[in-house]
Design a protein around this motif. Structure first.
Motif, mmCIF file in Angstrom:
data_model
loop_
_atom_site.group_PDB
_atom_site.id
_atom_site.type_symbol
_atom_site.label_atom_id
_atom_site.label_comp_id
_atom_site.label_asym_id
_atom_site.label_seq_id
_atom_site.Cartn_x
_atom_site.Cartn_y
_atom_site.Cartn_z
ATOM 1 N N ALA A 197 0.832 -1.211 0.000
ATOM 2 C CA ALA A 197 0.000 0.000 0.000
ATOM 3 C C ALA A 197 0.862 1.254 0.000
ATOM 4 C CB ALA A 197 -0.915 -0.005 1.225
ATOM 5 N N VAL A 198 2.071 1.157 0.547
ATOM 6 C CA VAL A 198 3.006 2.280 0.571
ATOM 7 C C VAL A 198 3.911 2.168 -0.649
ATOM 8 C CG1 VAL A 198 4.835 3.432 1.868
ATOM 9 C CG2 VAL A 198 2.965 2.302 3.084
ATOM 10 N N ASN B 117 4.912 -4.358 3.822
ATOM 11 C CA ASN B 117 3.700 -4.906 3.215
ATOM 12 C C ASN B 117 2.552 -5.016 4.218
ATOM 13 O OD1 ASN B 117 4.885 -5.150 0.691
ATOM 14 N ND2 ASN B 117 5.583 -7.250 1.060
ATOM 15 N N ALA B 118 2.888 -5.095 5.509
ATOM 16 C CA ALA B 118 1.846 -5.225 6.530
ATOM 17 C C ALA B 118 1.207 -3.886 6.884
ATOM 18 C CB ALA B 118 2.435 -5.856 7.791
ATOM 19 N N VAL B 119 1.762 -2.786 6.394
ATOM 20 C CA VAL B 119 1.248 -1.457 6.729
ATOM 21 C C VAL B 119 -0.018 -1.167 5.927
ATOM 22 C CG1 VAL B 119 1.720 1.023 6.636
ATOM 23 C CG2 VAL B 119 3.514 -0.571 7.349
ATOM 24 N N ARG B 120 -1.047 -0.699 6.604
ATOM 25 C CA ARG B 120 -2.285 -0.281 5.953
ATOM 26 C C ARG B 120 -2.315 1.248 5.931
ATOM 27 N NH1 ARG B 120 -1.592 -4.328 4.413
ATOM 28 N NH2 ARG B 120 -2.693 -6.300 4.710
ATOM 29 N N MET B 121 -2.486 1.831 4.774
ATOM 30 C CA MET B 121 -2.389 3.278 4.631
ATOM 31 C C MET B 121 -3.714 3.870 4.178
ATOM 32 S SD MET B 121 0.233 5.488 2.241
ATOM 33 C CE MET B 121 -0.470 4.816 0.716
ATOM 34 N N ASP B 122 -4.176 4.866 4.920
ATOM 35 C CA ASP B 122 -5.362 5.629 4.543
ATOM 36 C C ASP B 122 -4.886 6.940 3.928
ATOM 37 O OD1 ASP B 122 -7.702 7.028 4.249
ATOM 38 O OD2 ASP B 122 -8.312 6.916 6.356
ATOM 39 N N GLY C 152 22.241 12.927 -8.355
ATOM 40 C CA GLY C 152 22.388 12.272 -7.064
ATOM 41 C C GLY C 152 21.600 12.858 -5.918
ATOM 42 N N ARG C 153 20.652 13.748 -6.157
ATOM 43 C CA ARG C 153 19.843 14.266 -5.076
ATOM 44 C C ARG C 153 18.968 13.146 -4.516
ATOM 45 N NH1 ARG C 153 21.725 18.686 -3.135
ATOM 46 N NH2 ARG C 153 19.753 19.699 -2.727
ATOM 47 N N PRO C 154 18.669 13.148 -3.226
ATOM 48 C CA PRO C 154 17.868 12.059 -2.660
ATOM 49 C C PRO C 154 16.468 12.023 -3.255
ATOM 50 C CG PRO C 154 18.116 13.865 -1.100
ATOM 51 C CD PRO C 154 19.030 14.151 -2.243
ATOM 52 N N TYR C 155 16.016 10.853 -3.641
ATOM 53 C CA TYR C 155 14.678 10.763 -4.212
ATOM 54 C C TYR C 155 13.835 9.698 -3.528
ATOM 55 C CZ TYR C 155 15.599 6.401 -6.733
ATOM 56 O OH TYR C 155 15.860 5.092 -7.044
ATOM 57 N N HIS C 156 14.382 9.066 -2.504
ATOM 58 C CA HIS C 156 13.572 8.146 -1.712
ATOM 59 C C HIS C 156 13.985 8.295 -0.259
ATOM 60 C CE1 HIS C 156 16.576 5.087 -0.515
ATOM 61 N NE2 HIS C 156 17.182 5.423 -1.628
ATOM 62 N N LEU C 157 13.143 7.836 0.644
ATOM 63 C CA LEU C 157 13.427 7.880 2.071
ATOM 64 C C LEU C 157 13.155 6.507 2.649
ATOM 65 C CD1 LEU C 157 11.710 11.287 2.906
ATOM 66 C CD2 LEU C 157 14.167 10.869 2.766
ATOM 67 N N ALA C 158 14.207 5.834 3.092
ATOM 68 C CA ALA C 158 14.092 4.490 3.670
ATOM 69 C C ALA C 158 13.377 3.535 2.720
ATOM 70 C CB ALA C 158 13.375 4.544 5.014
ATOM 71 N N GLY C 159 13.610 3.712 1.416
ATOM 72 C CA GLY C 159 12.993 2.835 0.423
ATOM 73 C C GLY C 159 11.597 3.248 0.014
ATOM 74 N N ILE C 160 11.067 4.326 0.588
ATOM 75 C CA ILE C 160 9.696 4.778 0.315
ATOM 76 C C ILE C 160 9.732 5.930 -0.679
ATOM 77 C CG2 ILE C 160 7.636 5.818 1.347
ATOM 78 C CD1 ILE C 160 8.441 4.412 3.975
ATOM 79 N N ASP C 161 8.909 5.865 -1.702
ATOM 80 C CA ASP C 161 8.805 6.939 -2.687
ATOM 81 C C ASP C 161 7.748 7.930 -2.200
ATOM 82 O OD1 ASP C 161 8.737 8.613 -4.821
ATOM 83 O OD2 ASP C 161 8.345 7.081 -6.328
ATOM 84 N N TRP C 162 8.195 8.915 -1.413
ATOM 85 C CA TRP C 162 7.256 9.833 -0.771
ATOM 86 C C TRP C 162 6.583 10.772 -1.761
ATOM 87 C CZ3 TRP C 162 8.675 14.933 -1.422
ATOM 88 C CH2 TRP C 162 10.006 15.168 -1.748
ATOM 89 N N ARG C 163 7.196 10.994 -2.937
ATOM 90 C CA ARG C 163 6.598 11.922 -3.893
ATOM 91 C C ARG C 163 5.251 11.439 -4.420
ATOM 92 N NH1 ARG C 163 11.879 12.007 -4.808
ATOM 93 N NH2 ARG C 163 12.978 13.989 -4.609
ATOM 94 N N ALA D 242 0.182 6.932 8.315
ATOM 95 C CA ALA D 242 0.920 5.670 8.403
ATOM 96 C C ALA D 242 2.351 5.840 7.914
ATOM 97 C CB ALA D 242 0.207 4.586 7.586
ATOM 98 N N VAL D 243 2.554 6.654 6.876
ATOM 99 C CA VAL D 243 3.900 6.874 6.341
ATOM 100 C C VAL D 243 4.714 7.750 7.289
ATOM 101 C CG1 VAL D 243 5.192 7.878 4.412
ATOM 102 C CG2 VAL D 243 3.121 6.556 3.979
ATOM 103 N N VAL D 244 4.082 8.733 7.907
ATOM 104 C CA VAL D 244 4.782 9.574 8.881
ATOM 105 C C VAL D 244 5.312 8.711 10.030
ATOM 106 C CG1 VAL D 244 4.482 11.395 10.600
ATOM 107 C CG2 VAL D 244 3.556 11.678 8.302
ATOM 108 N N ARG D 245 4.492 7.789 10.489
ATOM 109 C CA ARG D 245 4.940 6.917 11.582
ATOM 110 C C ARG D 245 6.087 6.014 11.126
ATOM 111 N NH1 ARG D 245 -0.703 5.093 14.637
ATOM 112 N NH2 ARG D 245 -0.861 6.951 15.930
ATOM 113 N N LEU D 246 6.022 5.515 9.908
ATOM 114 C CA LEU D 246 7.113 4.693 9.387
ATOM 115 C C LEU D 246 8.417 5.480 9.332
ATOM 116 C CD1 LEU D 246 5.706 2.573 6.402
ATOM 117 C CD2 LEU D 246 6.730 1.733 8.507
ATOM 118 N N LEU D 247 8.354 6.692 8.808
ATOM 119 C CA LEU D 247 9.570 7.492 8.658
ATOM 120 C C LEU D 247 10.110 7.945 10.006
ATOM 121 C CD1 LEU D 247 8.603 9.603 5.507
ATOM 122 C CD2 LEU D 247 10.165 7.656 5.640
ATOM 123 N N ASP D 248 9.233 8.248 10.952
ATOM 124 C CA ASP D 248 9.703 8.583 12.295
ATOM 125 C C ASP D 248 10.430 7.393 12.919
ATOM 126 O OD1 ASP D 248 8.951 11.225 12.453
ATOM 127 O OD2 ASP D 248 7.012 10.812 13.382
#
Length: 447
Positions: A31-32, A83-88, A137-148, A168-174
């Motif tokens: 879902a993320v 994969n276990a994360v459910r995102m609203d 080379g600018r960062p385009y992902h965060l911890a494997g997550i495509d936040w864009r 749900a993504v904010v909690r993952l990144l924190d």
């Protein structure tokens, strides 16, 4: 998913290129959304001894041919967690920009600091120049997550832009940021202690007593201590000025969700007392959604506050001695409860393809002296009705709303109600503090 033979595998290790392909394959249905090149593109830190996937630190090893490798099992473990994360996608948290927050430098080779990375990139020039910078080379992902793919940009008054991500993504990144910080600190400590007895070329990887390689901690809050009322009864205005308070807060787990590290010190804006340390996600969820200083939009997230997770939130709010003694809530919270719970049966509904849906947007406002909340009158209304109406559902005096809340509290959370007891005035401020309508989001800063 069937087992795949990954190229470059040696004794459970796979090359970074193979890890990129495996991560993309395992998280294709997540879902993320995830990005490509998570182990080989910035801000991955393979040469520093690790890469960050979700909230897992995956340690790297350098083979004799000079190629960097990672344990395949750790990549799979991180993918399973994601994969276990459910995102609203409608449950959003504002991540910036915030006025009054100092801009911090963010280097690609330094730890995650995901809020600063997003702010830096979004504030840079747009168009071809920005795209060209990203290509080099600018960062385009965060911890494997495509936040864009999931970033939501909103514009207020046609000028001010704000940025939002799903909760749900904010909690993952924190959790990812905290895990990385703890891992780097532990690695530096191990290296410093091992430098006396071991050659400096050996310990990129820590080893346990059996000689096995250690990777990430057991979880994002494994090293955090639970909050045990250490700050109970203290005034936020006093505590926030004490040196070292921010560092102390960061050592606790969030007192509400208990699944993320605390980052802010939540306090009652009406009485001024500290409640407890909470994470960014819970802090934004707890804050009333002000339209104006005396006007609240009652969004769907109040279902969690007053229904699904009621005990946790009521217990948290009543950590304030003022609210606990009066068996009530701060004025904005009591207003939201009155509209969402006490007046729920009054809200009209409309026929929809899958049954009936609530009418419009629920809103509650109040008039009167906010420094003396008992003089206020709460008005519950429905805006944006499909038929063009703007209906007033009820007008409830503060005293009546507080009495309804006491009755509801005794039925819904008897343990919280019993701890509150009768209305007591001892140890309370001689004058009630003004209600602070934190509409700019600056309260997301620690102090």
């Amino acid at each position: 998913m069937s087992e795949r033979v990954m190229p470059g595998r040696t004794d459970g290790l796979i090359t970074l290129g193979a890890a990129d392909a495996l991560w993309a394959d395992l998280t294709a249905d997540s879902a993320v959304p995830t990005a490509s090149g998570t182990c080989t593109r910035s801000p991955a830190h393979a040469r520093a001894g690790y890469v960050l996937l979700c909230s897992h630190v995956v340690a790297t090893e350098r083979a004799s041919d000079g190629q960097w490798s990672v344990p395949e099992v750790e990549v799979r473990r991180a993918a399973a967690e994601l994969n276990a994360v459910r995102m609203d996608r409608h449950d959003l948290v504002r991540i910036g920009p915030f006025r009054g927050t100092p801009r911090q430098e963010c280097n690609d080779q330094k730890p995650l600091r995901w809020r600063q990375r997003i702010t830096r990139e979004l504030q840079e020039l747009s168009g071809p120049e920005r795209a060209a910078r990203r290509e080099v080379g600018r960062p385009y992902h965060l911890a494997g997550i495509d936040w864009r793919q999931i970033l939501v940009e909103q514009t207020r008054d046609g000028t001010q832009r704000t940025w939002w991500l799903p909760r749900a993504v904010v909690r993952l990144l924190d959790a990812a940021e905290h895990t990385e910080t703890q891992w780097v600190h532990a690695a530096r400590t191990r290296q410093a202690s091992a430098a006396v007895t071991e050659p400096p070329s050996l310990p990129r990887q820590a080893q346990d007593a059996d000689g096995r390689r250690m990777t990430s901690p057991e979880g994002p809050i494994a090293s955090l201590r639970p909050y045990n009322k250490e700050l109970d009864g203290q005034l936020y205005s006093v505590l926030s000025r004490k040196p070292g308070t921010a560092r102390r807060v960061a050592g606790w787990a969030c007192t509400v969700c208990r699944t993320a590290p605390a980052t802010v010190l939540d306090h009652c804006h009406e009485h001024g007392y500290v409640r407890a340390p909470v994470c960014q996600s819970c802090n934004t969820q707890e804050r009333p959604d002000h339209l104006y200083s005396n006007d609240i939009r009652v969004a769907g997230r109040y279902t969690r506050l007053f229904h699904t997770d009621t005990d946790d939130w009521l217990r948290h709010w009543h950590r304030c001695p003022g609210c606990r003694a009066r068996t009530t809530l701060p004025l904005p919270h009591l207003a939201a409860w009155t509209a969402h719970t006490a007046c729920r049966s009054l809200r009209p509904s409309h026929q929809a393809p899958r049954g009936r849906t609530p009418c419009g947007v629920l809103r509650v406002s109040w008039t009167g002296n906010q420094q003396a909340p008992r003089s206020c009158l709460l008005t519950v209304a429905v805006d944006l009705c499909p038929s063009g109406e703007h209906r007033i559902l009820a007008q409830v005096p503060y005293r009546e709303a507080a009495e309804r809340f006491r009755i509801w509290l005794a039925e819904t959370a008897p343990a919280v109600a019993a701890a509150a007891g009768p209305d007591r005035l001892d140890d309370l401020p001689t004058q009630s503090r003004p209600v602070i309508a934190d509409t700019s989001g600056e309260g997301l800063a620690l102090f």
